[in-house]
Design a protein around this motif. Structure first.
Motif, PDB file in Angstrom:
ATOM      1  N   TRP A  28     -16.286  62.942   9.636  1.00  0.00           N
ATOM      2  CA  TRP A  28     -15.119  63.962   9.750  1.00  0.00           C
ATOM      3  C   TRP A  28     -15.584  65.648   9.963  1.00  0.00           C
ATOM      4  N   PHE A  29     -14.968  65.859  10.869  1.00  0.00           N
ATOM      5  CA  PHE A  29     -15.322  67.560  11.039  1.00  0.00           C
ATOM      6  C   PHE A  29     -13.733  68.172  10.871  1.00  0.00           C
ATOM      7  N   ARG A  30     -14.020  69.481  10.600  1.00  0.00           N
ATOM      8  CA  ARG A  30     -12.680  70.148  10.612  1.00  0.00           C
ATOM      9  C   ARG A  30     -12.767  71.570  11.375  1.00  0.00           C
ATOM     10  N   GLN A  31     -11.683  71.967  11.741  1.00  0.00           N
ATOM     11  CA  GLN A  31     -11.648  73.266  12.505  1.00  0.00           C
ATOM     12  C   GLN A  31     -10.287  74.007  11.991  1.00  0.00           C
ATOM     13  N   ALA A  32     -10.600  75.183  11.413  1.00  0.00           N
ATOM     14  CA  ALA A  32      -9.668  76.229  11.292  1.00  0.00           C
ATOM     15  C   ALA A  32      -9.521  77.403  12.436  1.00  0.00           C
ATOM     16  N   PRO A  33      -8.276  77.882  12.388  1.00  0.00           N
ATOM     17  CA  PRO A  33      -7.811  78.702  13.496  1.00  0.00           C
ATOM     18  C   PRO A  33      -8.861  79.794  13.695  1.00  0.00           C
ATOM     19  N   PRO A  88      -7.599  76.696  -0.661  1.00  0.00           N
ATOM     20  CA  PRO A  88      -6.809  77.107   0.507  1.00  0.00           C
ATOM     21  C   PRO A  88      -8.003  77.060   1.640  1.00  0.00           C
ATOM     22  N   GLU A  89      -9.022  77.325   1.428  1.00  0.00           N
ATOM     23  CA  GLU A  89     -10.176  77.570   2.542  1.00  0.00           C
ATOM     24  C   GLU A  89     -10.402  76.189   3.090  1.00  0.00           C
ATOM     25  N   ASP A  90      -9.950  74.972   2.532  1.00  0.00           N
ATOM     26  CA  ASP A  90      -9.899  73.613   3.205  1.00  0.00           C
ATOM     27  C   ASP A  90      -8.847  73.577   4.145  1.00  0.00           C
ATOM     28  N   THR A  91      -8.040  74.416   4.389  1.00  0.00           N
ATOM     29  CA  THR A  91      -6.910  74.411   5.371  1.00  0.00           C
ATOM     30  C   THR A  91      -7.572  74.258   6.816  1.00  0.00           C
ATOM     31  N   ALA A  92      -7.316  73.235   7.553  1.00  0.00           N
ATOM     32  CA  ALA A  92      -7.646  73.145   8.834  1.00  0.00           C
ATOM     33  C   ALA A  92      -7.291  71.779   9.448  1.00  0.00           C
TER      34      ALA A  92
END
Length: 125
Positions: free
Chosen positions: A35-40, A87-91
Motif C-alpha cells: 500500500w502506498f498513499r498520496q496526499a494533495p 488527520p495526516e493519514d488523509t490521502a
C-alpha cells in the motif's frame, strides 16, 4: 492483471478503517503486495508491504504500530487495517502488486508493476 481497492471513506480522528485490494487476472498469483498513499501536493508515500506468503512485512515510520497489513492468498487479496487514524493519514491509498517471486524481501519504493485505482481516505479532526 487488475487490482481493485475498496474500503476508503470518511472517519473521525481516532477511528478505524479497513482497506481491501483484490487482484484478478487469468492464471495470476501475486508476489509481494503493498500500500502506498498520496496526499494533495505530496509525493507518493510508502505505507506497508507484505511478502508473497505473509511471512515478511514492512511499514512506513508514520504508520508503525497503528496499521497492519495482511493477505489472503486464496482470495488474492491484501488488507490494510488502519487504527488510531489521524488527520495526516488523509490521502488516496493505492495498492500495488508484484509478480510472484519466492522471496521474503519486500520493496518499499513504488517499483511495482501493477497498481490499483486508489481509494480515498479522509480523517476529520
Amino acid at each position: 492483471v487488475q487490482l481493485q481497492a475498496s474500503g476508503g471513506g470518511l472517519v473521525q480522528a481516532g477511528g478505524s478503517l479497513r482497506l481491501s485490494c483484490a487482484a484478478s487476472g487469468r492464471s495470476f498469483s501475486t508476489g509481494a503486495m503493498a500500500w502506498f498513499r498520496q496526499a494533495p501536493g505530496k509525493d507518493r508515500e510508502f505505507v506497508a508491504a507484505i511478502s508473497w506468503n505473509g511471512a515478511s512485512r514492512s511499514y512506513g515510520n508514520s504508520v508503525k504500530g497503528r496499521f497492519t497489513i495482511s493477505r489472503d492468498n486464496a482470495k488474492n487479496t491484501v488488507y490494510l487495517q488502519m487504527n488510531s487514524l489521524k488527520p495526516e493519514d488523509t490521502a488516496v491509498y493505492y495498492c500495488a502488486a508484484d509478480r510472484l517471486v519466492y522471496t521474503l524481501v519486500v520493496v518499499t519504493t513504488p517499483n511495482y508493476p501493477y497498481w490499483g485505482q486508489g481509494t480515498q481516505v479522509t480523517v476529520s479532526s
